[in-house]
Motif scaffolding. Structure first.
Motif, PDB file in Angstrom:
ATOM      1  N   THR A 266      36.391  27.649  45.188  1.00  0.00           N
ATOM      2  CA  THR A 266      35.412  27.412  46.181  1.00  0.00           C
ATOM      3  C   THR A 266      35.170  28.715  46.884  1.00  0.00           C
ATOM      4  N   HIS A 267      35.995  29.750  46.414  1.00  0.00           N
ATOM      5  CA  HIS A 267      35.885  31.126  46.987  1.00  0.00           C
ATOM      6  C   HIS A 267      35.047  31.852  46.305  1.00  0.00           C
ATOM      7  N   PHE A 268      34.387  31.433  45.311  1.00  0.00           N
ATOM      8  CA  PHE A 268      33.491  32.256  44.411  1.00  0.00           C
ATOM      9  C   PHE A 268      32.025  32.145  45.268  1.00  0.00           C
ATOM     10  N   SER A 269      32.115  32.720  46.426  1.00  0.00           N
ATOM     11  CA  SER A 269      30.723  32.942  47.118  1.00  0.00           C
ATOM     12  C   SER A 269      29.699  33.821  46.436  1.00  0.00           C
ATOM     13  N   LEU A 270      28.350  33.680  46.640  1.00  0.00           N
ATOM     14  CA  LEU A 270      27.412  34.757  45.951  1.00  0.00           C
ATOM     15  C   LEU A 270      28.035  36.209  46.434  1.00  0.00           C
TER      16      LEU A 270
ATOM     17  N   SER B  96      46.880  43.128  43.939  1.00  0.00           N
ATOM     18  CA  SER B  96      47.481  42.906  45.189  1.00  0.00           C
ATOM     19  C   SER B  96      46.494  43.225  46.264  1.00  0.00           C
ATOM     20  N   LYS B  97      45.867  44.286  46.169  1.00  0.00           N
ATOM     21  CA  LYS B  97      44.836  44.880  47.351  1.00  0.00           C
ATOM     22  C   LYS B  97      43.549  43.859  47.421  1.00  0.00           C
ATOM     23  N   LEU B  98      43.169  43.122  46.408  1.00  0.00           N
ATOM     24  CA  LEU B  98      42.117  42.524  46.374  1.00  0.00           C
ATOM     25  C   LEU B  98      42.414  41.421  46.709  1.00  0.00           C
ATOM     26  N   ILE B  99      43.646  40.494  46.356  1.00  0.00           N
ATOM     27  CA  ILE B  99      43.924  39.370  46.752  1.00  0.00           C
ATOM     28  C   ILE B  99      44.106  39.151  48.222  1.00  0.00           C
ATOM     29  N   ARG B 100      44.743  40.027  49.017  1.00  0.00           N
ATOM     30  CA  ARG B 100      44.741  40.290  50.262  1.00  0.00           C
ATOM     31  C   ARG B 100      43.449  40.157  51.078  1.00  0.00           C
ATOM     32  N   PHE B 101      42.539  40.480  50.449  1.00  0.00           N
ATOM     33  CA  PHE B 101      41.196  40.608  51.268  1.00  0.00           C
ATOM     34  C   PHE B 101      40.222  39.658  50.582  1.00  0.00           C
ATOM     35  N   PHE B 102      40.373  39.018  49.700  1.00  0.00           N
ATOM     36  CA  PHE B 102      39.472  38.139  48.927  1.00  0.00           C
ATOM     37  C   PHE B 102      40.296  36.605  48.981  1.00  0.00           C
ATOM     38  N   SER B 103      40.573  36.331  47.833  1.00  0.00           N
ATOM     39  CA  SER B 103      41.743  35.226  47.659  1.00  0.00           C
ATOM     40  C   SER B 103      42.196  35.293  46.324  1.00  0.00           C
ATOM     41  N   PRO B 104      43.340  34.792  46.108  1.00  0.00           N
ATOM     42  CA  PRO B 104      44.074  34.745  44.865  1.00  0.00           C
ATOM     43  C   PRO B 104      43.328  34.740  43.535  1.00  0.00           C
ATOM     44  N   VAL B 105      42.334  33.497  43.403  1.00  0.00           N
ATOM     45  CA  VAL B 105      41.427  33.685  42.517  1.00  0.00           C
ATOM     46  C   VAL B 105      40.632  34.586  42.281  1.00  0.00           C
ATOM     47  N   VAL B 106      39.661  34.825  43.191  1.00  0.00           N
ATOM     48  CA  VAL B 106      38.765  35.937  43.076  1.00  0.00           C
ATOM     49  C   VAL B 106      39.490  37.327  43.149  1.00  0.00           C
TER      50      VAL B 106
END
Length: 337
Positions: A281-285, A173-183
């Motif tokens: 598309t959210h998988f940036s470097l 939940s913490k990471l999805i809020r700041f990244f994206s669901p998939v990331v």
């Protein structure tokens, strides 16, 4: 529409997650000392005629103290960040009926556990390798009432509840809020997999197990995100960990295949949802680098536990500063102009 948080915010979110894990582990060690817990109960499995009931009780005590260290920091950071804990940890049905969530968990198990079952099959046929001694002693132990009690506590009963609250409830939940669901799901899966130190060995058995566990972790993350509840993940996790050996392994695989064939339309829709091109598309470097940094930190902890204090201090300091900055900003926004 998803927010596009800048790199520092994503970095602070990852640091908070690592702070909870590392500092929570240290806090748990303090609780162990206060409670007089010494050593790991499962090590007693390698002795002659181990008392399985006593091992189960000691393991229950250890797990409750261990997770108390993590949950105490989760509560602290949730308070600092003004988050509603019950909703944050996905401790709700989120509008679903309970039976619906159970069915979703069973279907996800049929998909997400097939790789693990393939590893078990291959290991039975070709002997891919040997696990750590206590795990081998547990898996090969006599199936007494005490053995089932140990498995309930340490495998398919208590563990799924505690781990899903921690990993899919808090971390994801913490990471999805700041990244994206998939990331967020992928990073959580990476941290979850490499937090299992018993699999950190370089052989075919453990490499295969890591791959299977990663697939399972991704499925656990996806159903939690799609339903907004950790109930399906708990159900799936319990089925993943339920002991299968010998003939029962083949029966279980047959059951998984049968359910998958019966519910093929739902499973196909699941894959269509997961594999949407825009999801990747959210998988940036930068995001990949943060994922690798988190995984490396988990792996380092298992190989060099003496570093946990330094990692804890660094992550906690960063996370607390970020939380205080966020708190000050919220107070300013509430102040009358």
């Amino acid at each position: 529409m998803e927010k596009n948080y800048p790199l520092p915010h994503r970095f602070f979110a990852l640091c908070e997650v690592l702070a909870v894990f590392f500092a929570g582990s240290l806090l748990a060690q303090m609780l162990f000392q206060l409670a007089g817990v010494t050593g790991h109960p499962l090590m007693a499995l390698m002795g002659d005629s181990p008392d399985m009931v006593a091992i189960a009780l000691d393991l229950s005590k250890l797990l409750m103290l261990q997770f108390a260290g993590w949950f105490a920091l989760i509560v602290f950071f949730s308070w600092m960040n003004s988050e509603k804990l019950k909703a944050e940890l996905k401790l709700t049905r989120h509008g679903y009926q309970f039976i619906q969530l159970v069915v979703i968990g069973v279907l996800a198990w049929c998909i997400g556990d097939i790789a693990n079952k393939a590893v078990f099959l291959l290991d039975q046929t070709y002997d891919l390798g040997t696990s750590v001694p206590w795990r081998e002693a547990l898996l090969n132990g006599e199936k007494t009432t005490g053995w089932w009690l140990v498995m309930f506590v340490g495998s398919f009963g208590l563990i799924p509840v505690l781990e899903e609250i921690l990993w899919r409830g808090y971390v994801q939940s913490k990471l999805i809020r700041f990244f994206s669901p998939v990331v967020g799901i992928v990073i959580t899966a990476g941290l979850f997999v490499f937090s299992h130190a018993q699999y950190h060995q370089l052989d075919l058995y453990h490499a295969s197990t890591i791959i299977g566990l990663t697939i399972s972790a991704l499925a656990l993350g996806w159903i939690t995100h799609k339903t907004g509840s950790i109930i399906p993940a708990i159900v799936m996790h319990a089925l993943l960990n339920f002991p299968t050996a010998g003939l029962f392994l083949y029966v279980t695989i047959g059951l998984m295949v049968g359910i998958s064939a019966w519910q093929w339309q739902r499973i196909r829709a699941f894959f269509a949802d997961v594999l949407q091109p825009q999801a990747f598309t959210h998988f940036s470097l930068t995001n990949v680098a943060l994922l690798l940094a988190g995984v490396a930190a988990m792996f380092t902890l298992s190989q060099a536990p003496a570093l946990i204090l330094k990692l804890s201090i660094a992550c906690v300091a960063i996370a607390v500063v970020a939380s205080i900055a966020g708190l000050v900003k919220r107070l300013r926004n509430k102040s009358p102009v």
